[in-house]
Design a protein around this motif. Structure first.
Motif, PDB file in Angstrom:
ATOM      1  N   MET A 170      20.541   9.630  95.525  1.00 36.63           N
ATOM      2  CA  MET A 170      19.157   9.906  95.837  1.00 36.63           C
ATOM      3  C   MET A 170      18.294   9.349  94.713  1.00 36.63           C
ATOM      4  N   ASN A 171      17.202   8.741  95.093  1.00 31.10           N
ATOM      5  CA  ASN A 171      16.284   8.139  94.138  1.00 31.10           C
ATOM      6  C   ASN A 171      15.497   9.235  93.398  1.00 31.10           C
ATOM      7  N   PRO A 172      15.657   9.336  92.075  1.00 28.05           N
ATOM      8  CA  PRO A 172      14.964  10.396  91.330  1.00 28.05           C
ATOM      9  C   PRO A 172      13.455  10.183  91.255  1.00 28.05           C
ATOM     10  N   ASP A 173      12.968   9.013  91.644  1.00 30.18           N
ATOM     11  CA  ASP A 173      11.534   8.743  91.597  1.00 30.18           C
ATOM     12  C   ASP A 173      10.787   9.243  92.831  1.00 30.18           C
ATOM     13  N   ILE A 174      11.521   9.683  93.839  1.00 30.74           N
ATOM     14  CA  ILE A 174      10.876  10.178  95.051  1.00 30.74           C
ATOM     15  C   ILE A 174      10.424  11.620  94.809  1.00 30.74           C
ATOM     16  N   ASP A 175       9.153  11.874  95.074  1.00 32.37           N
ATOM     17  CA  ASP A 175       8.584  13.209  94.904  1.00 32.37           C
ATOM     18  C   ASP A 175       8.648  13.929  96.251  1.00 32.37           C
ATOM     19  N   PHE A 176       9.726  14.686  96.474  1.00 29.17           N
ATOM     20  CA  PHE A 176       9.919  15.358  97.752  1.00 29.17           C
ATOM     21  C   PHE A 176       8.880  16.447  98.000  1.00 29.17           C
ATOM     22  N   SER A 177       8.365  17.057  96.966  1.00 28.00           N
ATOM     23  CA  SER A 177       7.327  18.066  97.169  1.00 28.00           C
ATOM     24  C   SER A 177       6.063  17.423  97.750  1.00 28.00           C
ATOM     25  N   ARG A 178       5.726  16.204  97.340  1.00 26.81           N
ATOM     26  CA  ARG A 178       4.563  15.496  97.905  1.00 26.81           C
ATOM     27  C   ARG A 178       4.856  15.083  99.348  1.00 26.81           C
ATOM     28  N   LEU A 179       6.084  14.663  99.605  1.00 23.27           N
ATOM     29  CA  LEU A 179       6.475  14.281 100.951  1.00 23.27           C
ATOM     30  C   LEU A 179       6.238  15.440 101.922  1.00 23.27           C
ATOM     31  N   VAL A 180       6.685  16.618 101.558  1.00 26.71           N
ATOM     32  CA  VAL A 180       6.532  17.797 102.411  1.00 26.71           C
ATOM     33  C   VAL A 180       5.060  18.193 102.516  1.00 26.71           C
ATOM     34  N   ALA A 181       4.356  18.199 101.388  1.00 27.58           N
ATOM     35  CA  ALA A 181       2.950  18.593 101.384  1.00 27.58           C
ATOM     36  C   ALA A 181       2.087  17.652 102.220  1.00 27.58           C
ATOM     37  N   ASP A 182       2.404  16.358 102.188  1.00 27.43           N
ATOM     38  CA  ASP A 182       1.569  15.357 102.849  1.00 27.43           C
ATOM     39  C   ASP A 182       2.081  14.922 104.222  1.00 27.43           C
ATOM     40  N   ALA A 183       3.151  15.522 104.709  1.00 26.78           N
ATOM     41  CA  ALA A 183       3.723  15.133 106.002  1.00 26.78           C
ATOM     42  C   ALA A 183       2.692  15.297 107.120  1.00 26.78           C
ATOM     43  N   ALA A 184       2.766  14.434 108.127  1.00 23.41           N
ATOM     44  CA  ALA A 184       1.855  14.509 109.265  1.00 23.41           C
ATOM     45  C   ALA A 184       2.173  15.693 110.171  1.00 23.41           C
ATOM     46  N   ASP A 185       3.423  16.131 110.179  1.00 25.89           N
ATOM     47  CA  ASP A 185       3.822  17.297 110.965  1.00 25.89           C
ATOM     48  C   ASP A 185       3.709  18.546 110.101  1.00 25.89           C
ATOM     49  N   ALA A 186       3.457  19.662 110.767  1.00 21.80           N
ATOM     50  CA  ALA A 186       3.410  20.934 110.055  1.00 21.80           C
ATOM     51  C   ALA A 186       4.801  21.263 109.539  1.00 21.80           C
ATOM     52  N   ILE A 187       4.844  21.730 108.318  1.00 23.04           N
ATOM     53  CA  ILE A 187       6.098  22.217 107.754  1.00 23.04           C
ATOM     54  C   ILE A 187       5.810  23.605 107.218  1.00 23.04           C
ATOM     55  N   MET A 188       6.580  24.557 107.726  1.00 27.11           N
ATOM     56  CA  MET A 188       6.419  25.932 107.274  1.00 27.11           C
ATOM     57  C   MET A 188       7.782  26.514 106.963  1.00 27.11           C
ATOM     58  N   ILE A 189       7.798  27.411 106.001  1.00 29.70           N
ATOM     59  CA  ILE A 189       9.030  28.096 105.620  1.00 29.70           C
ATOM     60  C   ILE A 189       8.768  29.589 105.738  1.00 29.70           C
ATOM     61  N   CYS A 190       9.719  30.289 106.354  1.00 28.48           N
ATOM     62  CA  CYS A 190       9.637  31.737 106.509  1.00 28.48           C
ATOM     63  C   CYS A 190      10.886  32.374 105.933  1.00 28.48           C
ATOM     64  N   ASP A 191      10.722  33.574 105.392  1.00 26.42           N
ATOM     65  CA  ASP A 191      11.874  34.293 104.857  1.00 26.42           C
ATOM     66  C   ASP A 191      12.660  34.946 105.996  1.00 26.42           C
ATOM     67  N   ALA A 192      13.697  35.675 105.649  1.00 23.58           N
ATOM     68  CA  ALA A 192      14.596  36.262 106.654  1.00 23.58           C
ATOM     69  C   ALA A 192      13.875  37.259 107.566  1.00 23.58           C
ATOM     70  N   GLN A 193      12.770  37.831 107.099  1.00 21.86           N
ATOM     71  CA  GLN A 193      12.011  38.783 107.903  1.00 21.86           C
ATOM     72  C   GLN A 193      10.928  38.104 108.739  1.00 21.86           C
ATOM     73  N   GLY A 194      10.735  36.804 108.559  1.00 24.71           N
ATOM     74  CA  GLY A 194       9.729  36.079 109.330  1.00 24.71           C
ATOM     75  C   GLY A 194       8.374  36.005 108.648  1.00 24.71           C
ATOM     76  N   ALA A 195       8.323  36.331 107.360  1.00 22.33           N
ATOM     77  CA  ALA A 195       7.070  36.220 106.611  1.00 22.33           C
ATOM     78  C   ALA A 195       6.922  34.790 106.099  1.00 22.33           C
ATOM     79  N   ILE A 196       5.743  34.238 106.252  1.00 23.82           N
ATOM     80  CA  ILE A 196       5.481  32.854 105.864  1.00 23.82           C
ATOM     81  C   ILE A 196       5.486  32.729 104.341  1.00 23.82           C
ATOM     82  N   GLN A 197       6.261  31.747 103.851  1.00 23.58           N
ATOM     83  CA  GLN A 197       6.381  31.497 102.418  1.00 23.58           C
ATOM     84  C   GLN A 197       5.824  30.135 102.008  1.00 23.58           C
ATOM     85  N   TYR A 198       5.704  29.218 102.975  1.00 25.28           N
ATOM     86  CA  TYR A 198       5.158  27.892 102.691  1.00 25.28           C
ATOM     87  C   TYR A 198       4.452  27.406 103.940  1.00 25.28           C
TER      88      TYR A 198
END
Length: 147
Positions: A1-29
């Motif tokens: 994997m290329n260490p120069d790729i900023d995956f946090s920017r990729l997720v933040a700037d993606a055209a599709d919605a990206i959300m993360i929820c915990d085991a109880q269904g509470a939104i975390q991202y």
């Protein structure tokens, strides 16, 4: 994997919605595309239930599947696209399509879910118009052949 790729920017700037929820269904991202699609900003959603975007009539079925996935670590929506209605902050209904990835802890147990969501409201409306037009044309054709 290329260490120069900023995956946090990729997720933040993606055209599709990206959300993360915990085991109880509470939104975390909640990324910027989720804000654009659903109308809620990240501050509105952090720690809150997904119920804010799930139509009331769908909630029982959603939570049954969610809790089963948390308990078993198995989902059929990792590869298969799920199309469902959702709610915008202003109350209008959206048509969304999404896949999920299970987020597992060091012990292998599921600790949450990441969903990648696309707004298909316009496409769904166009498909509905085309299906109605096809029915209309088939009825005209059937009527013409009976004359």
């Amino acid at each position: 994997m290329n260490p120069d790729i900023d995956f946090s920017r990729l997720v933040a700037d993606a055209a599709d919605a990206i959300m993360i929820c915990d085991a109880q269904g509470a939104i975390q991202y909640w990324n910027a595309a989720a804000e654009r699609i659903f109308g809620f900003n990240a501050a509105d959603t952090m720690g809150r239930s997904l119920d804010m975007i799930i139509p009331e009539r769908q909630r029982g079925r959603h939570w049954q599947g969610y809790h089963q996935t948390m308990a078993t670590g198995i989902t059929k929506y990792g590869a298969d696209l799920l199309r469902v209605p959702a709610l915008h902050k202003d109350g209008r209904t959206l048509s969304i399509a999404f896949t999920v990835s299970l987020l597992k802890g060091p012990d292998g147990g599921v600790q949450g879910i990441a969903a990648i969501v696309r707004d298909e409201t316009a496409r769904f409306a166009e498909d509905r118009k085309l299906r109605a037009r096809l029915v209309e044309l088939e009825q005209r054709l059937a009527g013409a052949s009976q004359s």
